[in-house]
Structures are given as C-alpha cells and as structure tokens.
Write a protein that holds these residues in place. Structure first.
Motif, mmCIF file in Angstrom:
data_model
loop_
_atom_site.group_PDB
_atom_site.id
_atom_site.type_symbol
_atom_site.label_atom_id
_atom_site.label_comp_id
_atom_site.label_asym_id
_atom_site.label_seq_id
_atom_site.Cartn_x
_atom_site.Cartn_y
_atom_site.Cartn_z
ATOM 1 N N VAL A 23 3.534 -9.198 -14.140
ATOM 2 C CA VAL A 23 2.568 -11.199 -14.777
ATOM 3 C C VAL A 23 3.891 -12.092 -13.836
ATOM 4 O O VAL A 23 3.369 -12.872 -13.401
ATOM 5 C CB VAL A 23 3.048 -11.375 -15.797
ATOM 6 N N ARG A 24 5.170 -11.980 -13.916
ATOM 7 C CA ARG A 24 6.288 -12.124 -13.260
ATOM 8 C C ARG A 24 6.129 -12.753 -11.702
ATOM 9 O O ARG A 24 5.930 -13.658 -10.920
ATOM 10 C CB ARG A 24 7.479 -12.237 -13.083
ATOM 11 N N GLU A 25 5.766 -10.977 -10.642
ATOM 12 C CA GLU A 25 4.723 -11.853 -9.616
ATOM 13 C C GLU A 25 3.797 -12.190 -9.681
ATOM 14 O O GLU A 25 3.597 -12.794 -8.655
ATOM 15 C CB GLU A 25 4.733 -10.393 -9.045
ATOM 16 N N GLY A 26 2.806 -11.943 -10.308
ATOM 17 C CA GLY A 26 1.409 -13.078 -10.259
ATOM 18 C C GLY A 26 2.210 -14.504 -10.261
ATOM 19 O O GLY A 26 1.221 -15.344 -9.417
ATOM 20 N N VAL A 34 8.174 -18.703 -15.070
ATOM 21 C CA VAL A 34 7.846 -17.941 -16.139
ATOM 22 C C VAL A 34 9.066 -17.519 -15.782
ATOM 23 O O VAL A 34 9.866 -16.650 -15.233
ATOM 24 C CB VAL A 34 7.169 -17.028 -16.457
ATOM 25 N N THR A 35 9.496 -17.720 -17.406
ATOM 26 C CA THR A 35 10.812 -17.091 -17.609
ATOM 27 C C THR A 35 10.710 -16.016 -18.971
ATOM 28 O O THR A 35 10.135 -15.745 -19.352
ATOM 29 C CB THR A 35 11.993 -18.316 -18.832
ATOM 30 N N ASP A 36 12.324 -15.520 -19.023
ATOM 31 C CA ASP A 36 11.653 -13.520 -19.661
ATOM 32 C C ASP A 36 11.317 -14.426 -21.447
ATOM 33 O O ASP A 36 10.587 -13.837 -21.791
ATOM 34 C CB ASP A 36 13.039 -12.896 -19.588
ATOM 35 N N ARG A 37 11.338 -15.338 -21.918
ATOM 36 C CA ARG A 37 11.404 -15.593 -22.981
ATOM 37 C C ARG A 37 9.393 -16.193 -23.200
ATOM 38 O O ARG A 37 8.969 -15.896 -23.914
ATOM 39 C CB ARG A 37 11.321 -17.125 -23.440
#
Ligand SMILES: C[S@@+](CC[C@H](N)C(=O)[O-])C[C@H]1O[C@@H](n2cnc3c(N)ncnc32)[C@H](O)[C@@H]1O
Length: 246
Positions: A23-26, A34-37
């Motif tokens: 998801v982070r990469e996308g 986008v954050t870890d939260r």
C-alpha cells in the motif's frame, strides 16, 4: 515500482508488513503520502473485511493484493480534491469505499456513509468502532430517500464509487449539496458515454428552487491508472458554476 499486481504470496494477508509495504509503495506511485498510522487503520479495515467476507458476501474482491490496490489505493485518490475538514457523504459506500480510507487520511472530515444493505451497514458500524473513527455516521437508507441533508447541513463533497449511472447520482445528490460543494463520481476508463448522457439534462434542486441544468456545471476530469494493474480510472468532478459577480 514492482511489476503487475498480485504477487503477494499467500502470507501477504492484510495484517502483514508485506501488505502494508504494498500500500505504501502504491500510494507513493500515486503521489499520496501515507503514514504508519494510516497503514495500520487500512490493515485493520482490510483484515476485518476479509474475516466477515468468509461468511457474509460484502465484496467480490478477496485477494489481499487486489484489495490493497482496488479498495484502499483507489479510495484515497480523491484526497487531493476534497477539503480535509469539510463534510463528506459517500453514497452506496458498500464496505466503506472510498469513505473510510478518506476519513483515515483526513481525520477532521465530517463523514456520512450511506448504503441500502443492512449487512454492509452492520459491518461499517463495526469498522468505525474498530478504527475509533469519530464524527462519522452511517445511514441505512436508499439514496432516493435522502431528500435533504441530515440536520439540514448540506455536504461540501458528495462522492460515489462503482455505484449508479452518473445522471442518477447527480439527481439524488444535488439537493444535498452545499452551494459551493462538489460531486465526485469515481468511474472506470469508459466514462465518456455516461458524461454525454448527463449533458443537456436538468435536475430539481432543493424544495422550492428552480431546476438546475447540467450545462451549469463546471466539469473537471481527473484520469489516472492504478499503480500495479494499470487499470484505467477517472474522477468526474462537478461543481455548480457561480453566476457572474458572485
Ligand atoms: C457495487 S457496490 C460499491 C460499493 C463501494 N462504493 C465500492 O466502491 O466498493 C454498490 C453499493 O451500493 C449499495 N446500493 C445500491 N443501491 C443503492 C441505493 N439506491 N441507495 C443506497 N445504496 C445503494 C449496495 O448495497 C452496494 O453496497
């Protein structure tokens, strides 16, 4: 960016680090931070959806990698276009898309989720509890029954994804929209025919107001591709034109 989608092995379940990396990469590829939260909340929502979906049919998308892209990444694309602390209505939200991921990204949104299916409304209430989302209400209703906004507060943004045809969405949503508000329809790549159908139509406004002709909309189209499958998508953004001098 790595190649075509789905190639999370079977241990790429939504609560895994691998799923969150996907998801982070996308999101990076879409230009959205986008954050870890955020990833933690997406993962909780996705995991709960996968758990419920084993016994209650809530979504046809069951592959974790596909859910990461088609549910969560697609849902946050409109973040660039909505006021972070405004009022948002998501019509035909299903399992909470795009409304819940948008609320996760913008916690100060005042969110209303609407769906006609009781099983989805029950699921949504559980996800709100799980994620601790505040200032969010769920309405179990058909959109045609929404003649005016709840508490007479019009919405700044009214959104729908994979829902009804554009003219039906506009007809139902327009009476609920604030004067400077916007409608956003999230569509696949083949949206042009629907847009042509919309043109030259008139819609009734709130009670007592004259009909609103669709040629008085400012229409903006944002086309994009999903980051892994490269599937074509479009946001159709409609705003009422302001009369000259206003
Ligand atoms: C194809 S799903 C899309 C769900 C979600 N927006 C998404 O993109 O994953 C359409 C949803 O609209 C709901 N729905 C269908 N007709 C409706 C209506 N007239 N008013 C409100 N919701 C409706 C269905 O229950 C279903 O959850």
């Amino acid at each position: 960016m790595s190649g075509p989608m789905t190639f999370l092995p079977s241990d790429g379940s939504p609560d895994s680090e691998q799923w969150r990396s996907r998801v982070r990469e996308g999101a990076q590829a879409l230009g959205i931070a986008v954050t870890d939260r955020h990833l933690e909340s997406f993962s909780l929502h996705a995991e709960e959806l996968a758990r419920w979906n084993r016994t209650v049919n809530l979504t046809a998308i069951t592959d974790p990698a596909e859910s990461a892209e088609k549910h969560f990444l697609d849902s946050i694309v409109p973040a660039t276009f909505i006021p972070p602390d405004g009022t948002l209505l998501d019509i035909g939200t299903g399992a909470g898309f795009p409304g819940i991921p948008l609320k996760v990204v913008f916690p100060s949104l005042d969110l209303t989720l609407l769906d006609s299916a009781l099983k989805r409304v029950t699921f949504l209430l559980q996800v709100l509890r799980l994620l601790g989302l505040e200032r969010t209400i769920v309405l179990h209703r058909r959109m045609e029954q929404m003649e005016r906004p709840p508490a007479a507060r019009p919405f700044d943004t009214i959104i729908c994804r994979a829902f009804t045809a554009l003219p039906a969405f506009v007809a139902a949503a327009l009476p609920l929209l604030s004067e400077k508000g916007q409608l956003i329809a999230m569509k696949g790549g083949g949206y042009k025919k629907e847009l042509d159908t919309l043109k030259h139509q008139s819609f009734s406004g709130p009670a007592g107001e004259p009909a609103f002709a669709s040629d008085r909309f400012d229409i903006r189209i944002h086309e994009y591709h999903l980051p892994f499958s490269k599937a074509r998508r479009a946001l159709i953004i409609l705003k009422k034109q302001r009369p000259p001098g206003v």
